[in-house]
Design an enzyme around this catalytic site. Sequence first.
Site, PDB file in Angstrom:
ATOM      1  N   LYS A  68       0.253   3.873  -0.691  1.00 31.53           N
ATOM      2  CA  LYS A  68      -0.038   5.262  -0.315  1.00 31.53           C
ATOM      3  C   LYS A  68      -0.186   7.032  -1.256  1.00 31.53           C
ATOM      4  O   LYS A  68      -0.130   6.339  -2.423  1.00 31.53           O
ATOM      5  CB  LYS A  68      -0.666   5.868   1.144  1.00 31.53           C
ATOM      6  CG  LYS A  68      -0.289   4.406   2.342  1.00 31.53           C
ATOM      7  CD  LYS A  68      -0.268   4.978   3.913  1.00 31.53           C
ATOM      8  CE  LYS A  68      -0.212   3.642   4.420  1.00 31.53           C
ATOM      9  NZ  LYS A  68       0.148   3.299   6.349  1.00 31.53           N
ATOM     10  N   GLY A 114       1.837   2.398  10.868  1.00 35.53           N
ATOM     11  CA  GLY A 114       2.585   3.902  10.484  1.00 35.53           C
ATOM     12  C   GLY A 114       3.920   3.804  11.841  1.00 35.53           C
ATOM     13  O   GLY A 114       4.831   5.280  12.367  1.00 35.53           O
ATOM     14  N   HIS A 159      -9.792   1.458   4.711  1.00 34.72           N
ATOM     15  CA  HIS A 159      -8.711   1.382   5.242  1.00 34.72           C
ATOM     16  C   HIS A 159      -8.644   2.662   6.747  1.00 34.72           C
ATOM     17  O   HIS A 159      -9.355   3.408   6.675  1.00 34.72           O
ATOM     18  CB  HIS A 159      -7.371   2.384   4.024  1.00 34.72           C
ATOM     19  CG  HIS A 159      -6.337   1.993   4.814  1.00 34.72           C
ATOM     20  ND1 HIS A 159      -5.602   3.013   5.588  1.00 34.72           N
ATOM     21  CD2 HIS A 159      -4.946   1.365   4.365  1.00 34.72           C
ATOM     22  CE1 HIS A 159      -4.856   3.135   5.916  1.00 34.72           C
ATOM     23  NE2 HIS A 159      -3.797   2.043   5.516  1.00 34.72           N
ATOM     24  N   GLU A 165      -5.406  -4.230  10.496  1.00 34.87           N
ATOM     25  CA  GLU A 165      -4.847  -3.539  11.168  1.00 34.87           C
ATOM     26  C   GLU A 165      -5.303  -2.593  11.950  1.00 34.87           C
ATOM     27  O   GLU A 165      -6.363  -1.793  11.917  1.00 34.87           O
ATOM     28  CB  GLU A 165      -5.311  -2.639   9.769  1.00 34.87           C
ATOM     29  CG  GLU A 165      -4.210  -3.290   8.348  1.00 34.87           C
ATOM     30  CD  GLU A 165      -4.294  -2.345   7.022  1.00 34.87           C
ATOM     31  OE1 GLU A 165      -2.513  -2.458   6.553  1.00 34.87           O
ATOM     32  OE2 GLU A 165      -4.499  -1.151   7.112  1.00 34.87           O
ATOM     33  N   ASN A 174       0.883  -1.094  -0.148  1.00 36.84           N
ATOM     34  CA  ASN A 174      -0.496   0.273   0.441  1.00 36.84           C
ATOM     35  C   ASN A 174       1.212   1.108   0.044  1.00 36.84           C
ATOM     36  O   ASN A 174       1.093   1.520   0.673  1.00 36.84           O
ATOM     37  CB  ASN A 174      -1.036   0.357   1.354  1.00 36.84           C
ATOM     38  CG  ASN A 174      -1.456   1.809   1.929  1.00 36.84           C
ATOM     39  OD1 ASN A 174      -1.682   2.066   0.345  1.00 36.84           O
ATOM     40  ND2 ASN A 174      -2.054   1.652   2.665  1.00 36.84           N
ATOM     41  N   GLU A 190      -7.387   4.778   7.712  1.00 34.64           N
ATOM     42  CA  GLU A 190      -6.771   6.625   6.940  1.00 34.64           C
ATOM     43  C   GLU A 190      -7.903   6.993   6.606  1.00 34.64           C
ATOM     44  O   GLU A 190      -8.191   8.309   6.590  1.00 34.64           O
ATOM     45  CB  GLU A 190      -5.770   6.401   6.171  1.00 34.64           C
ATOM     46  CG  GLU A 190      -4.617   6.203   7.048  1.00 34.64           C
ATOM     47  CD  GLU A 190      -2.801   5.925   6.313  1.00 34.64           C
ATOM     48  OE1 GLU A 190      -3.222   6.084   5.038  1.00 34.64           O
ATOM     49  OE2 GLU A 190      -1.867   4.985   6.874  1.00 34.64           O
ATOM     50  N   SER A 198       2.413  -1.653   9.712  1.00 35.50           N
ATOM     51  CA  SER A 198       4.326  -1.699  10.902  1.00 35.50           C
ATOM     52  C   SER A 198       4.949  -3.643  10.563  1.00 35.50           C
ATOM     53  O   SER A 198       5.882  -3.794  11.021  1.00 35.50           O
ATOM     54  CB  SER A 198       4.895  -1.765  12.497  1.00 35.50           C
ATOM     55  OG  SER A 198       4.377  -0.407  12.539  1.00 35.50           O
TER      56      SER A 198
HETATM   57  P1  PGA Z   1       2.340   0.421   7.533  1.00 35.58           P
HETATM   58  O1  PGA Z   1       0.514   0.734   7.119  1.00 35.58           O
HETATM   59  O2  PGA Z   1       2.980  -1.098   7.356  1.00 35.58           O
HETATM   60  O3  PGA Z   1       3.488   2.105   7.111  1.00 35.58           O
HETATM   61  O4  PGA Z   1       2.377   0.446   8.724  1.00 35.58           O
HETATM   62  C1  PGA Z   1       0.329  -0.656   6.951  1.00 35.58           C
HETATM   63  C2  PGA Z   1      -0.674   0.301   6.145  1.00 35.58           C
HETATM   64  O5  PGA Z   1      -1.792   1.169   6.073  1.00 35.58           O
HETATM   65  O6  PGA Z   1      -1.479  -0.599   5.984  1.00 35.58           O
END
Ligand code: PGA
Length: 254
Positions: free
Chosen positions: A12, A175, A97, A169, A10, A99, A215
Amino acid sequence: MSRKPIIAANWKMHKGPAEAVEFIEEFDNLIGGSSLVDIVLAPTFVSLPAVRDALVNSELIQVASQNCHFEEKGAFTGEISIGMLQEIGVDYVIIGHSERRAIFGEDDRLINAKAKSLHAAGVKPIICIGETLEERDANQVENVLRRQLKEGLMELDGEKMFETVIAYEPVWAIGTGRTATPGQAQEAHAFTRKVIGEIFGEDISAKIRIQYGGSVKPANTAELMSQPDVDGALVGGASLDPGSFSEICKNSTV
Ligand code: PGA
């Protein structure tokens, strides 16, 4: 029950078309001609055509978009329809997601509308679920996951669920560098599979793939993937570098 792991990048709001194509050239060299896992790249909308073109000879790597609108067309300034994504050759669409939920106010009803439209169009959804830190601290993990699954998967076509992917998630792990322990991931995945079984029956719950996200890095992949109900990963930060993403793909074969 063996389920083929599915590892998705992903990206982003990173990598325009040129950078995306550069990634693919490097990643292709690192991964070689074969992989025991399904690999999916989710670039930004504007990079999708370049990524699709760069993968024209690749049987190994599939393409996802990070979002879609549920309507076919209309006055929805700034939105992209599923038909437009199909025209480019998108295989999967990530929906729900955290976000999108937190920053853009998407709720389970909207996510459900998108999932229904994706199923109707024959595009595979990757549906994200997961609790916040406050919800975990308040012992609400199961309630939150149950609600997100019940409402997000409402009235979906059972047959299409076989190819649908769920991504667990935990929001506090995205993140932040703070990964769920393999035990925490397994617990949430087993619960997710149980709820899917209640909604769609045992056959689907045994076959549906559930990714872990939050992460994921080369160093923690193998242990997460060795959990019986973890069938892949949705990777943000560590998917931006071809080296670390190829390591994650290689470390995902159990
Ligand atoms: P990350 O993001 O691996 O940077 O924690 C995962 C995601 O948001 O799909």
